[in-house]
Design a protein around this motif. Structure first.
Motif, PDB file in Angstrom:
ATOM      1  N   PHE A 126      -4.331  39.424   5.366  1.00  0.00           N
ATOM      2  CA  PHE A 126      -4.737  40.011   6.645  1.00  0.00           C
ATOM      3  C   PHE A 126      -6.188  39.608   6.924  1.00  0.00           C
ATOM      4  O   PHE A 126      -7.123  40.343   6.584  1.00  0.00           O
ATOM      5  N   PRO A 127      -6.403  38.435   7.512  1.00  0.00           N
ATOM      6  CA  PRO A 127      -7.770  37.938   7.705  1.00  0.00           C
ATOM      7  C   PRO A 127      -8.616  38.780   8.655  1.00  0.00           C
ATOM      8  O   PRO A 127      -9.836  38.775   8.556  1.00  0.00           O
ATOM      9  N   THR A 128      -7.963  39.499   9.579  1.00  0.00           N
ATOM     10  CA  THR A 128      -8.706  40.357  10.516  1.00  0.00           C
ATOM     11  C   THR A 128      -7.975  41.687  10.670  1.00  0.00           C
ATOM     12  O   THR A 128      -6.768  41.787  10.407  1.00  0.00           O
ATOM     13  N   VAL A 129      -8.727  42.685  11.111  1.00  0.00           N
ATOM     14  CA  VAL A 129      -8.107  43.990  11.401  1.00  0.00           C
ATOM     15  C   VAL A 129      -7.096  43.834  12.532  1.00  0.00           C
ATOM     16  O   VAL A 129      -6.037  44.463  12.529  1.00  0.00           O
ATOM     17  N   GLY A 130      -7.411  42.969  13.491  1.00  0.00           N
ATOM     18  CA  GLY A 130      -6.509  42.742  14.621  1.00  0.00           C
ATOM     19  C   GLY A 130      -5.159  42.213  14.177  1.00  0.00           C
ATOM     20  O   GLY A 130      -4.114  42.638  14.694  1.00  0.00           O
ATOM     21  N   TYR A 131      -5.172  41.304  13.220  1.00  0.00           N
ATOM     22  CA  TYR A 131      -3.906  40.747  12.722  1.00  0.00           C
ATOM     23  C   TYR A 131      -3.102  41.816  11.991  1.00  0.00           C
ATOM     24  O   TYR A 131      -1.890  41.959  12.200  1.00  0.00           O
ATOM     25  N   ALA A 132      -3.777  42.600  11.150  1.00  0.00           N
ATOM     26  CA  ALA A 132      -3.097  43.684  10.431  1.00  0.00           C
ATOM     27  C   ALA A 132      -2.533  44.710  11.415  1.00  0.00           C
ATOM     28  O   ALA A 132      -1.423  45.220  11.233  1.00  0.00           O
ATOM     29  N   THR A 133      -3.293  44.995  12.463  1.00  0.00           N
ATOM     30  CA  THR A 133      -2.848  45.953  13.486  1.00  0.00           C
ATOM     31  C   THR A 133      -1.607  45.439  14.198  1.00  0.00           C
ATOM     32  O   THR A 133      -0.660  46.193  14.450  1.00  0.00           O
ATOM     33  N   LYS A 134      -1.592  44.147  14.522  1.00  0.00           N
ATOM     34  CA  LYS A 134      -0.434  43.545  15.204  1.00  0.00           C
ATOM     35  C   LYS A 134       0.830  43.689  14.361  1.00  0.00           C
ATOM     36  O   LYS A 134       1.896  44.079  14.866  1.00  0.00           O
ATOM     37  N   ILE A 135       0.716  43.406  13.065  1.00  0.00           N
ATOM     38  CA  ILE A 135       1.878  43.508  12.174  1.00  0.00           C
ATOM     39  C   ILE A 135       2.332  44.955  12.081  1.00  0.00           C
ATOM     40  O   ILE A 135       3.527  45.266  12.184  1.00  0.00           O
ATOM     41  N   GLN A 136       1.373  45.871  11.896  1.00  0.00           N
ATOM     42  CA  GLN A 136       1.733  47.284  11.754  1.00  0.00           C
ATOM     43  C   GLN A 136       2.345  47.844  13.035  1.00  0.00           C
ATOM     44  O   GLN A 136       3.318  48.609  12.990  1.00  0.00           O
ATOM     45  N   GLU A 137       1.790  47.489  14.168  1.00  0.00           N
ATOM     46  CA  GLU A 137       2.343  47.967  15.446  1.00  0.00           C
ATOM     47  C   GLU A 137       3.768  47.477  15.650  1.00  0.00           C
ATOM     48  O   GLU A 137       4.621  48.210  16.161  1.00  0.00           O
ATOM     49  N   THR A 138       4.039  46.233  15.258  1.00  0.00           N
ATOM     50  CA  THR A 138       5.405  45.706  15.341  1.00  0.00           C
ATOM     51  C   THR A 138       6.331  46.515  14.454  1.00  0.00           C
ATOM     52  O   THR A 138       7.442  46.878  14.852  1.00  0.00           O
ATOM     53  N   TYR A 139       5.863  46.810  13.246  1.00  0.00           N
ATOM     54  CA  TYR A 139       6.688  47.592  12.315  1.00  0.00           C
ATOM     55  C   TYR A 139       7.005  48.965  12.886  1.00  0.00           C
ATOM     56  O   TYR A 139       8.173  49.386  12.912  1.00  0.00           O
ATOM     57  N   PHE A 140       5.994  49.675  13.372  1.00  0.00           N
ATOM     58  CA  PHE A 140       6.228  51.029  13.874  1.00  0.00           C
ATOM     59  C   PHE A 140       7.017  51.034  15.187  1.00  0.00           C
ATOM     60  O   PHE A 140       7.682  52.015  15.505  1.00  0.00           O
ATOM     61  N   GLU A 141       6.950  49.949  15.920  1.00  0.00           N
ATOM     62  CA  GLU A 141       7.771  49.836  17.133  1.00  0.00           C
ATOM     63  C   GLU A 141       9.250  49.726  16.753  1.00  0.00           C
ATOM     64  O   GLU A 141      10.109  50.354  17.358  1.00  0.00           O
ATOM     65  N   VAL A 142       9.524  48.914  15.741  1.00  0.00           N
ATOM     66  CA  VAL A 142      10.897  48.713  15.276  1.00  0.00           C
ATOM     67  C   VAL A 142      11.369  49.909  14.445  1.00  0.00           C
ATOM     68  O   VAL A 142      12.532  50.294  14.500  1.00  0.00           O
ATOM     69  N   ALA A 143      10.443  50.489  13.688  1.00  0.00           N
ATOM     70  CA  ALA A 143      10.785  51.578  12.756  1.00  0.00           C
ATOM     71  C   ALA A 143      10.204  52.897  13.251  1.00  0.00           C
ATOM     72  O   ALA A 143       9.514  53.610  12.505  1.00  0.00           O
ATOM     73  N   ALA A 144      10.489  53.241  14.491  1.00  0.00           N
ATOM     74  CA  ALA A 144       9.930  54.461  15.089  1.00  0.00           C
ATOM     75  C   ALA A 144      10.217  55.734  14.283  1.00  0.00           C
ATOM     76  O   ALA A 144       9.359  56.615  14.202  1.00  0.00           O
ATOM     77  N   PRO A 145      11.403  55.880  13.658  1.00  0.00           N
ATOM     78  CA  PRO A 145      11.651  57.103  12.880  1.00  0.00           C
ATOM     79  C   PRO A 145      10.678  57.307  11.727  1.00  0.00           C
ATOM     80  O   PRO A 145      10.440  58.443  11.312  1.00  0.00           O
ATOM     81  N   ILE A 146      10.101  56.223  11.204  1.00  0.00           N
ATOM     82  CA  ILE A 146       9.137  56.352  10.109  1.00  0.00           C
ATOM     83  C   ILE A 146       7.894  57.086  10.585  1.00  0.00           C
ATOM     84  O   ILE A 146       7.369  57.974   9.905  1.00  0.00           O
ATOM     85  N   ARG A 147       7.416  56.732  11.758  1.00  0.00           N
ATOM     86  CA  ARG A 147       6.220  57.369  12.321  1.00  0.00           C
ATOM     87  C   ARG A 147       6.460  58.863  12.544  1.00  0.00           C
ATOM     88  O   ARG A 147       5.593  59.695  12.259  1.00  0.00           O
ATOM     89  N   LYS A 148       7.642  59.188  13.040  1.00  0.00           N
ATOM     90  CA  LYS A 148       7.986  60.592  13.276  1.00  0.00           C
ATOM     91  C   LYS A 148       8.039  61.353  11.950  1.00  0.00           C
ATOM     92  O   LYS A 148       7.547  62.479  11.835  1.00  0.00           O
ATOM     93  N   TRP A 149       8.623  60.719  10.925  1.00  0.00           N
ATOM     94  CA  TRP A 149       8.713  61.335   9.602  1.00  0.00           C
ATOM     95  C   TRP A 149       7.323  61.556   9.004  1.00  0.00           C
ATOM     96  O   TRP A 149       7.083  62.573   8.351  1.00  0.00           O
ATOM     97  N   HIS A 150       6.412  60.621   9.232  1.00  0.00           N
ATOM     98  CA  HIS A 150       5.036  60.788   8.752  1.00  0.00           C
ATOM     99  C   HIS A 150       4.469  62.124   9.202  1.00  0.00           C
ATOM    100  O   HIS A 150       3.977  62.914   8.388  1.00  0.00           O
TER     101      HIS A 150
END
Length: 201
Positions: A90-114
């Motif tokens: 993860f060379p930048t915070v922006g890149y890490a954020t992009k990957i994480q946002e994609t994950y939580f968009e696809v895996a919305a139930p995980i965010r709710k469970w958190h």
């Protein structure tokens, strides 16, 4: 643990994807050629194998980032911490954020469970897994003043609350397997049981 995280999040597609290749599934979305959960298991497996085994450096870079993002995000890791922990991935915070946002968009139930898990832990002061293992949690949230208003923020136990159920349940499943293996198949193989290494006996 990815299977168990999806189980606790009550996300049936997530359980299926965790067994087939959740990292490749997220990578496919990041790469702009997403797989679809309506596909058969055979088609998903073939596509995930293609992504995981790709010789394209960019595909490999995205796959590795998604693999680390899924595990870290499941347990509350922030993009900043991802970048600091693995700057090559993860060379930048922006890149890490992009990957994480994609994950939580696809895996919305995980965010709710958190949020549900942290609220439960905050209210009761503990969590208990299906095997009866219990973890006391005292500082799931903290309140800080921002612009004259008190705001609830994650406390020092916030991520411990997220990691506890999948990790302790996985450990309990493995211990149960060890006991059954030792006592029920002793003559055949149980007597040779020596070590537990990660998720293998």
């Amino acid at each position: 643990e990815s299977v168990l995280t999806a189980y606790f999040a009550r996300w049936p597609d997530g359980i299926r994807l965790a067994k087939l290749g959740i990292h490749s599934f997220i990578a496919a979305h990041v790469l702009g050629r997403p797989a679809d959960v309506s596909w058969s298991n055979e088609d998903l497996k073939a596509y995930f194998k293609e992504i995981k085994g790709s010789k394209d450096p960019e595909v490999q870079r995205v796959y590795n980032a998604c693999k680390r993002c899924v595990h870290g995000s499941n347990y509350g890791m922030s993009p900043l911490k991802m970048m600091r922990s693995e700057p090559d991935t993860f060379p930048t915070v922006g890149y890490a954020t992009k990957i994480q946002e994609t994950y939580f968009e696809v895996a919305a139930p995980i965010r709710k469970w958190h949020l549900q898990t942290q609220l439960e832990a905050d209210k009761s002061g503990h969590l208990k897994n299906p095997f009866g293992y219990k973890l006391q949690l005292n500082h799931v949230f903290q309140h800080v003043k921002e612009c004259g208003q008190w705001v609830r923020k994650p406390g020092e136990d916030a991520n411990r609350a997220l990691a506890f159920l999948p990790q302790s349940t996985a450990a309990a499943v493995l211990k149960e397997a060890m006991i059954r293996f030792f006592f029920n198949r002793y003559e055949e193989a149980g007597q040779y049981l020596r070590l537990q290494v990660h998720d293998s006996l």
